[in-house]
Design a protein around this motif. Structure first.
Motif, mmCIF file in Angstrom:
data_model
loop_
_atom_site.group_PDB
_atom_site.id
_atom_site.type_symbol
_atom_site.label_atom_id
_atom_site.label_comp_id
_atom_site.label_asym_id
_atom_site.label_seq_id
_atom_site.Cartn_x
_atom_site.Cartn_y
_atom_site.Cartn_z
ATOM 1 N N GLN A 1 0.817 -1.217 0.000
ATOM 2 C CA GLN A 1 0.000 0.000 0.000
ATOM 3 C C GLN A 1 0.848 1.263 0.000
ATOM 4 O O GLN A 1 0.366 2.339 -0.360
ATOM 5 N N SER A 2 2.099 1.127 0.388
ATOM 6 C CA SER A 2 2.972 2.304 0.466
ATOM 7 C C SER A 2 3.519 2.741 -0.890
ATOM 8 O O SER A 2 4.243 3.735 -0.961
ATOM 9 N N LEU A 3 3.197 2.016 -1.971
ATOM 10 C CA LEU A 3 3.675 2.413 -3.292
ATOM 11 C C LEU A 3 3.230 3.844 -3.588
ATOM 12 O O LEU A 3 2.031 4.131 -3.649
ATOM 13 N N PRO A 4 4.180 4.786 -3.805
ATOM 14 C CA PRO A 4 3.793 6.188 -3.957
ATOM 15 C C PRO A 4 3.656 6.651 -5.407
ATOM 16 O O PRO A 4 3.512 7.843 -5.662
ATOM 17 N N ILE A 5 3.715 5.733 -6.364
ATOM 18 C CA ILE A 5 3.612 6.108 -7.773
ATOM 19 C C ILE A 5 2.234 6.706 -8.061
ATOM 20 O O ILE A 5 1.213 6.171 -7.624
ATOM 21 N N VAL A 6 2.225 7.800 -8.797
ATOM 22 C CA VAL A 6 0.976 8.410 -9.240
ATOM 23 C C VAL A 6 0.530 7.660 -10.495
ATOM 24 O O VAL A 6 1.184 7.744 -11.542
ATOM 25 N N SER A 7 -0.549 6.906 -10.389
ATOM 26 C CA SER A 7 -0.998 6.089 -11.508
ATOM 27 C C SER A 7 -1.758 6.934 -12.517
ATOM 28 O O SER A 7 -2.677 7.682 -12.157
ATOM 29 N N LEU B 1 6.448 13.005 -2.029
ATOM 30 C CA LEU B 1 6.374 11.837 -2.911
ATOM 31 C C LEU B 1 7.760 11.248 -3.145
ATOM 32 O O LEU B 1 7.937 10.033 -3.182
ATOM 33 N N GLY B 2 8.733 12.131 -3.313
ATOM 34 C CA GLY B 2 10.097 11.664 -3.535
ATOM 35 C C GLY B 2 10.647 10.891 -2.353
ATOM 36 O O GLY B 2 11.288 9.838 -2.521
ATOM 37 N N MET B 3 10.399 11.382 -1.155
ATOM 38 C CA MET B 3 10.877 10.700 0.048
ATOM 39 C C MET B 3 10.170 9.354 0.226
ATOM 40 O O MET B 3 10.790 8.361 0.611
#
Length: 340
Positions: free
Chosen positions: A281-287, A310-312
């Motif tokens: 769930q921690s995947l920070p990619i903007v889909s 988002l980078g961090m």
């Protein structure tokens, strides 16, 4: 732990630097491992032994007394006819086929499966459906196991191998995070967006750049399309980026996403809903896909304060799930299972 006397050969192609990286990591763990690549490209990855098809055949013929596991990549072996696979089996060698993408991404299944549908995917770079089917039947019969890098590829190969009671392992892409110093985006009035299309039609470059042109009428930003650069040169560009766009058609993130997250960059990439459900769930990619890319990029450009956050998050994600020292023990376990 895998017996230290086991020797592993990787061949015959380098894919996104992953093949040489795995082999060099094995040597760090004290194993004898060689990685060979007959397809030389401008990317200039440095951790494989670059050769040609003729020399590689000679290396193969002299390898039987040295190597125990043959870890093959991207649906290739040493011979176009795949006769070498039978020779390896007759010699008692263990074979693993590591499927990498277009070697198994059959057009029909890429668009629709039992629990997913993807109207965006472009499979022009894939092998034709009949070749994929025939090669998967052969690999499933001869290889001892298969490896894929994510759940997208797992769907294409699982039925072939499972029908023969062979395992398909999901092994995440590796990265040495200590070689990627994060450069989190700073506040800027003119962000830099970067996209790197090794396969433009596959990645959706045309749709991406159409969207970029539309956004330029409303926002101030720079855009760089990274191509025909060595990997080292490309990473230097990613280091300067504020947003990195990977691929918006396939439905899964690629090596560029991993590298960009390691560098502390916000990443935009289409993640198919069924695949996202199987990821942390921690995947920070903007889909974003072609239908949503404009709105997603617009949202980012209107809220540049979120870039660093988002980078961090991306850096932490890569450290936890893609760092080589985290992934390698899983590969050693695969080798141990296959060897036993």
């Amino acid at each position: 732990m895998l017996d230290k006397n086991i020797k592993i050969m990787h061949a015959p192609v380098e894919i996104a630097g992953q093949v040489g990286l795995i082999s060099s990591q094995l040597r760090k763990y004290g194993y004898q491992s060689g990685a060979y690549n007959f397809f030389i490209s401008y990317l200039n990855y440095k951790q494989t032994f670059n050769t040609d098809a003729f020399e590689l055949m000679e290396i193969f013929e002299n390898s039987f007394e040295h190597y125990d596991i043959y870890h093959l990549h991207n649906g290739y072996s040493f011979m176009d006819s795949y006769k070498d696979l039978e020779l390896l089996k007759q010699a008692g060698k263990k074979i693993i086929m590591h499927h990498r993408g277009n070697d198994v991404r059959a057009p029909k299944l890429a668009r629709k499966g039992a629990n997913y549908e993807n109207p965006y995917v472009n499979t022009e770079a894939s092998h034709d459906a009949e070749k994929i089917h025939n090669s998967l039947q052969l690999f499933a019969e001869v290889a001892d196991a298969a490896i894929v890098q994510d759940h997208e590829l797992y769907e294409y190969v699982k039925d072939y191998y499972h029908a023969r009671k062979k395992k398909v392992y999901i092994l995440p892409r590796l990265i040495e995070t200590d070689k990627y110093v994060p450069a989190y985006p700073a506040k800027t009035k003119k962000p830099l967006i970067v996209h790197a299309p090794t396969l433009p039609k596959f990645k959706g470059t045309e749709q991406i750049e159409e969207t970029i042109e539309k956004l330029k009428t409303k926002f101030s930003f720079d855009y760089i399309r990274v191509e025909q650069m060595s990997h080292e040169e490309a990473v230097a560009v990613y280091q300067r980026a504020d947003i990195v766009i990977d691929q918006i058609l396939c439905g899964a993130y690629g090596n560029l996403s991993v590298e960009a997250m390691a560098l502390g960059k916000p990443v935009v990439c289409y993640i198919r809903p069924d695949i996202k459900a199987n990821l942390p769930q921690s995947l920070p990619i903007v889909s974003a896909n072609p239908d949503t890319l404009y709105q997603e990029l617009k949202g980012l450009l209107k809220n540049t304060d979120c870039f660093k956050e988002l980078g961090m998050a991306g850096r932490k994600y890569v450290e936890r799930y893609h760092e080589a020292s985290v992934v390698m023990p899983f590969l050693l376990d695969i080798y141990k299972e296959v060897s036993s």
